[in-house]
Design a protein around this motif. Structure first.
Motif, PDB file in Angstrom:
ATOM      1  N   ILE A 104       0.748  -1.224  -0.054  1.00 46.49           N
ATOM      2  CA  ILE A 104      -0.131  -0.028   0.071  1.00 46.49           C
ATOM      3  C   ILE A 104       0.911   1.285   0.008  1.00 46.49           C
ATOM      4  CG2 ILE A 104      -1.650   1.334   1.420  1.00 46.49           C
ATOM      5  CD1 ILE A 104      -2.853  -1.311   2.193  1.00 46.49           C
ATOM      6  N   THR A 105       2.097   1.236   0.774  1.00 43.39           N
ATOM      7  CA  THR A 105       2.877   2.247   0.687  1.00 43.39           C
ATOM      8  C   THR A 105       3.498   2.409  -0.794  1.00 43.39           C
ATOM      9  OG1 THR A 105       3.497   1.861   2.809  1.00 43.39           O
ATOM     10  CG2 THR A 105       5.216   3.299   1.479  1.00 43.39           C
ATOM     11  N   LEU A 106       3.866   1.440  -1.420  1.00 42.39           N
ATOM     12  CA  LEU A 106       4.462   1.522  -2.709  1.00 42.39           C
ATOM     13  C   LEU A 106       3.320   2.110  -3.837  1.00 42.39           C
ATOM     14  CD1 LEU A 106       6.379  -1.724  -3.030  1.00 42.39           C
ATOM     15  CD2 LEU A 106       7.320   0.721  -2.817  1.00 42.39           C
ATOM     16  N   HIS A 109       2.745   5.686  -3.470  1.00 39.81           N
ATOM     17  CA  HIS A 109       3.805   6.413  -3.895  1.00 39.81           C
ATOM     18  C   HIS A 109       3.746   6.639  -5.285  1.00 39.81           C
ATOM     19  CE1 HIS A 109       7.704   8.480  -4.380  1.00 39.81           C
ATOM     20  NE2 HIS A 109       7.993   7.601  -5.422  1.00 39.81           N
ATOM     21  N   ALA A 110       3.285   5.549  -6.012  1.00 41.95           N
ATOM     22  CA  ALA A 110       3.078   5.573  -7.351  1.00 41.95           C
ATOM     23  C   ALA A 110       1.790   6.289  -8.022  1.00 41.95           C
ATOM     24  CB  ALA A 110       2.640   3.933  -7.958  1.00 41.95           C
ATOM     25  N   CYS A 111       1.028   6.600  -6.860  1.00 39.73           N
ATOM     26  CA  CYS A 111      -0.178   7.407  -7.315  1.00 39.73           C
ATOM     27  C   CYS A 111      -0.176   8.740  -6.984  1.00 39.73           C
ATOM     28  CB  CYS A 111      -1.630   6.706  -6.840  1.00 39.73           C
ATOM     29  SG  CYS A 111      -2.059   5.196  -7.046  1.00 39.73           S
ATOM     30  N   GLY A 112       1.039   9.353  -6.476  1.00 39.87           N
ATOM     31  CA  GLY A 112       1.244  10.736  -6.161  1.00 39.87           C
ATOM     32  C   GLY A 112       1.538  11.063  -5.179  1.00 39.87           C
ATOM     33  N   GLY A 113       1.734  10.078  -3.926  1.00 38.42           N
ATOM     34  CA  GLY A 113       2.138  10.140  -2.763  1.00 38.42           C
ATOM     35  C   GLY A 113       0.902  10.245  -1.718  1.00 38.42           C
ATOM     36  N   LEU A 122      -4.071   1.912   4.728  1.00 39.25           N
ATOM     37  CA  LEU A 122      -3.359   1.292   6.038  1.00 39.25           C
ATOM     38  C   LEU A 122      -4.263   1.436   7.449  1.00 39.25           C
ATOM     39  CD1 LEU A 122       0.019   2.431   5.191  1.00 39.25           C
ATOM     40  CD2 LEU A 122      -0.541   0.106   5.345  1.00 39.25           C
ATOM     41  N   ALA A 123      -5.141   2.428   7.575  1.00 37.18           N
ATOM     42  CA  ALA A 123      -5.964   2.251   8.786  1.00 37.18           C
ATOM     43  C   ALA A 123      -6.597   0.983   9.062  1.00 37.18           C
ATOM     44  CB  ALA A 123      -6.660   3.516   8.767  1.00 37.18           C
ATOM     45  N   ILE A 124      -6.996   0.374   7.704  1.00 39.92           N
ATOM     46  CA  ILE A 124      -7.807  -0.860   8.094  1.00 39.92           C
ATOM     47  C   ILE A 124      -6.891  -1.883   8.425  1.00 39.92           C
ATOM     48  CG2 ILE A 124      -9.427  -2.557   6.610  1.00 39.92           C
ATOM     49  CD1 ILE A 124     -10.307  -0.099   5.126  1.00 39.92           C
ATOM     50  N   SER A 125      -5.706  -2.094   7.786  1.00 41.57           N
ATOM     51  CA  SER A 125      -4.719  -2.954   8.116  1.00 41.57           C
ATOM     52  C   SER A 125      -4.282  -2.993   9.598  1.00 41.57           C
ATOM     53  CB  SER A 125      -3.357  -2.879   7.124  1.00 41.57           C
ATOM     54  OG  SER A 125      -3.822  -2.958   5.737  1.00 41.57           O
ATOM     55  N   MET A 126      -4.226  -1.799  10.079  1.00 38.17           N
ATOM     56  CA  MET A 126      -3.775  -1.814  11.502  1.00 38.17           C
ATOM     57  C   MET A 126      -5.016  -2.168  12.521  1.00 38.17           C
ATOM     58  SD  MET A 126      -0.716  -0.409  11.421  1.00 38.17           S
ATOM     59  CE  MET A 126      -0.813  -1.274   9.916  1.00 38.17           C
ATOM     60  N   ALA A 127      -6.054  -1.659  12.045  1.00 38.71           N
ATOM     61  CA  ALA A 127      -7.277  -2.190  12.713  1.00 38.71           C
ATOM     62  C   ALA A 127      -7.437  -3.671  12.761  1.00 38.71           C
ATOM     63  CB  ALA A 127      -8.544  -1.653  12.038  1.00 38.71           C
ATOM     64  N   ALA A 148       6.867   4.054   7.585  1.00 40.77           N
ATOM     65  CA  ALA A 148       6.794   3.742   6.109  1.00 40.77           C
ATOM     66  C   ALA A 148       6.260   5.115   5.382  1.00 40.77           C
ATOM     67  CB  ALA A 148       5.842   2.385   5.709  1.00 40.77           C
ATOM     68  N   ILE A 149       4.955   5.649   5.913  1.00 40.57           N
ATOM     69  CA  ILE A 149       4.545   6.814   5.265  1.00 40.57           C
ATOM     70  C   ILE A 149       5.510   7.925   5.276  1.00 40.57           C
ATOM     71  CG2 ILE A 149       2.490   8.463   5.816  1.00 40.57           C
ATOM     72  CD1 ILE A 149       1.670   5.964   4.453  1.00 40.57           C
ATOM     73  N   LEU A 150       6.014   8.137   6.612  1.00 35.96           N
ATOM     74  CA  LEU A 150       7.134   9.158   6.784  1.00 35.96           C
ATOM     75  C   LEU A 150       8.179   8.924   5.752  1.00 35.96           C
ATOM     76  CD1 LEU A 150       7.147   9.693  10.606  1.00 35.96           C
ATOM     77  CD2 LEU A 150       6.092  11.231   8.903  1.00 35.96           C
ATOM     78  N   ALA A 151       8.888   7.886   5.682  1.00 36.14           N
ATOM     79  CA  ALA A 151       9.976   7.472   4.823  1.00 36.14           C
ATOM     80  C   ALA A 151       9.545   7.958   3.404  1.00 36.14           C
ATOM     81  CB  ALA A 151      10.413   5.948   4.930  1.00 36.14           C
ATOM     82  N   GLU A 152       8.325   7.741   3.016  1.00 29.58           N
ATOM     83  CA  GLU A 152       7.835   7.744   1.669  1.00 29.58           C
ATOM     84  C   GLU A 152       7.668   9.281   1.285  1.00 29.58           C
ATOM     85  OE1 GLU A 152       5.194   9.021  -1.786  1.00 29.58           O
ATOM     86  OE2 GLU A 152       4.740   9.345   0.582  1.00 29.58           O
ATOM     87  N   GLU A 153       7.360  10.076   2.405  1.00 28.92           N
ATOM     88  CA  GLU A 153       7.344  11.501   2.265  1.00 28.92           C
ATOM     89  C   GLU A 153       8.629  12.168   2.163  1.00 28.92           C
ATOM     90  OE1 GLU A 153       4.542  13.818   1.801  1.00 28.92           O
ATOM     91  OE2 GLU A 153       3.887  11.903   1.023  1.00 28.92           O
TER      92      GLU A 153
END
Length: 541
Positions: A104-106, A109-113, A122-127, A148-153
């Motif tokens: 989901i992180t990749l 990123h492919a869709c524009g960040g 990812l919220a659903i995955s965390m739940a 992962a989100i912060l690294a992508e940004e």
């Protein structure tokens, strides 16, 4: 790890006290695997079909294609494994969460960040991580997703990949991951506590049900539960014994037609809640009817009691009243009797009495003593103590009783012989009452049994699965016409007896649920005392 004793999975290695029921865990994992397959399929279908302008793959189409197809492929492979478990549950669930974070992180990123909005998945995955694995592992997944989100940004900022990047939104998304993971852990813990409480309640109910069944089966009174159609739902062993049955009856009509008719009459008129039923074997039982309050169906309880036991209780009640009355009368007689006896004694001391007058005073004294002995027996009957039943080992108690007899009777005690035809028998009876019964029977055997012709035998055996004591003497026995009156009060064939000894003995026997009877054994007079077996004692209500 899996605990087979409680059927619970402990998936988080960092929180070993957090467990999930096996069936619940695999069911949630199957649902999550199905969700992942649908999500991956939508990513691929929406990209290739392109119904209109779309953000999917807008920044890097090739990365999007590779990642979405790989995500779909892994979901296809993992779904059958979840539905047909071959891997360890914890490893499979952790794999699902880790692959979601990566793919989901990749895709984001492919869709524009982060501005594409895909990162919110990812919220659903965390739940799911909080529910599937829980404990500290849920916080670990939330931390990995936030990193992962912060690294992508950070990567997007360093490479100037997008026109607009915001660390604030990434930080808020990370906080939401932690919040969702924390809430899911709390919900999972509550669900676990509810499951544990439900298991405890289930175990308590099972123990109570087992205890109730044990109590019902060991009641002395027969219990039978029937429904509106008179179909038997439950019956205990006492009911089968009282009704003379071997198997549990399916309907009331199989027990006795009179029972079915009595039940129907009671349902029509609830005032008459008991009846006396004659069975096929000519025995009579008393049955009481009552209705059980049930929410979903109407059930009825039938309580059976031996009519002999019922008559015994009724007789005991009558005898208690009669005993109080006779005790009062005996006390009233005793006062004038003492005066008569004292006057007769003074009269016998007069110096001018001739032989005939002295004989008359002797008659007065003799009959005063006889009346006083009758009063003593009546008072003993009225002062009878309640039965204090206990377990008595006959092979120990009876030899001690014979030794006591030797001390009390002297040389005459050698007339008794103790014979054991069965060893290790235990009787349930009041030891004081048993001694009083045997004292009366042994006294009768000494008086009427002609011990000079042979010893008086106390024979111990097992009859009808119950301990039995027989007192066999060598006397002439009791005439046939007198046997039916043998245990009646004040009946005696001797001018010296009061006629209360055997009556009191039988009353004491019945008080202890024993049976005293008279018959002949090998042509010799024999009193038989059939005792209650202490090894088969039951609960009486």
């Amino acid at each position: 790890m899996l605990s087979s004793s409680v059927d619970t999975i402990y998936p988080c290695p960092f929180s070993k006290g957090y467990g999930i029921p096996v069936r619940q865990a695999w069911l949630m994992l199957k649902i999550f695997a199905l969700y992942r397959f649908i999500t991956a399929s939508l990513f691929v279908m929406l990209f290739y079909l392109r119904f209109g302008p779309s953000l999917l793959g807008s920044y890097d189409a090739s990365l999007y294609q590779f990642t979405s197809v790989a995500y779909l492929g892994i979901s296809l492979i993992a779904a059958p494994v979840a539905f047909r478990p071959r891997w360890a549950y914890a490893s499979l669930a952790q794999l699902f969460i880790f692959t979601d974070i990566v793919f989901i992180t990749l895709l984001m990123h492919a869709c524009g960040g982060i501005g594409s909005g895909i990162g919110i998945l990812l919220a659903i995955s965390m739940a799911a991580g909080g529910l599937l694995i829980g404990g500290r592992c849920a916080m670990l997944f939330a931390a990995l997703a936030s990193l992962a989100i912060l690294a992508e940004e950070v990567y997007a900022i360093e490479t100037h990949a997008f026109e607009n990047t915001t660390m604030t939104y990434a930080g808020m998304l990370g906080v939401s991951f932690f919040s969702i993971a924390f809430l899911s852990v709390i919900l999972a813990q509550r669900a676990e506590q509810s499951a544990v409480l439900a298991r405890r309640h289930e175990q308590t109910i099972a123990r109570l049900e087992s205890l109730n069944r044990y109590i019902i089966q060991h009641l002395q009174s027969g219990i039978m539960i029937v429904d509106e159609r008179q179909v038997t739902q439950l019956s205990n062993q006492s009911a089968l014994r009282l009704l003379g049955l071997v198997l549990h009856p399916e309907e009331l009509a199989e027990v006795a037609p009179e029972l079915r008719q009595a039940f129907e009459l009671w349902r029509a008129n609830r005032d008459q809640d008991f009846a006396i039923i004659q069975l096929a074997n000519r025995n009579e039982v008393q049955v009481r009817f009552s209705e059980l309050s049930m929410d979903d169906e109407a059930l009825y309880m039938l309580i059976f009691e031996d009519i002999a036991l019922y008559n015994q209780r009724l007789q005991q009640s009558k005898l208690a009243s009669l005993g109080r009355l006779t005790a009062s009368i005996a006390h009233e007689i005793r006062n004038p009797l003492s005066a008569i006896s004292h006057a007769g004694q003074l009269l016998s001391e007069a110096p001018d009495l001739d032989v005939q007058e002295l004989r008359l005073t002797e008659i007065i004294q003799h009959h005063c003593q006889r009346v006083n002995s009758i009063i003593e027996d009546i008072l003993k009957l009225s002062r009878r103590n309640p039965s204090q039943k206990q377990k008595i080992a006959l092979d120990q108690w009876l030899p001690a009783y014979i030794n006591d007899q030797k001390l009390n009777l002297g040389e005459r005690a050698e007339c008794f012989k103790l014979v054991f035809k069965a060893q290790g028998l235990n009787a349930c009876i009041d030891s004081g009452h048993l001694k009083q019964i045997l004292d009366n029977l042994c006294a009768n055997a000494l008086q009427y049994g002609r011990p000079e012709l042979g010893p008086i035998v106390l024979e111990v055996s097992l009859v009808q699965d119950a301990p039995c004591i027989k007192i066999i003497d060598n006397g002439a026995g009791i005439a046939t016409e007198h046997r039916q009156h043998l245990f009646e009060p004040f009946f005696t064939t001797s001018h010296q007896g009061t006629g209360l000894g055997l009556y009191i003995s039988r009353e004491l026997a019945e008080l202890n649920q024993a049976e005293l009877s008279y018959a002949t054994s090998s042509g010799k007079p024999c009193f038989t005392l059939l005792l209650a077996n202490a090894d088969h004692a039951v609960i009486e209500i």
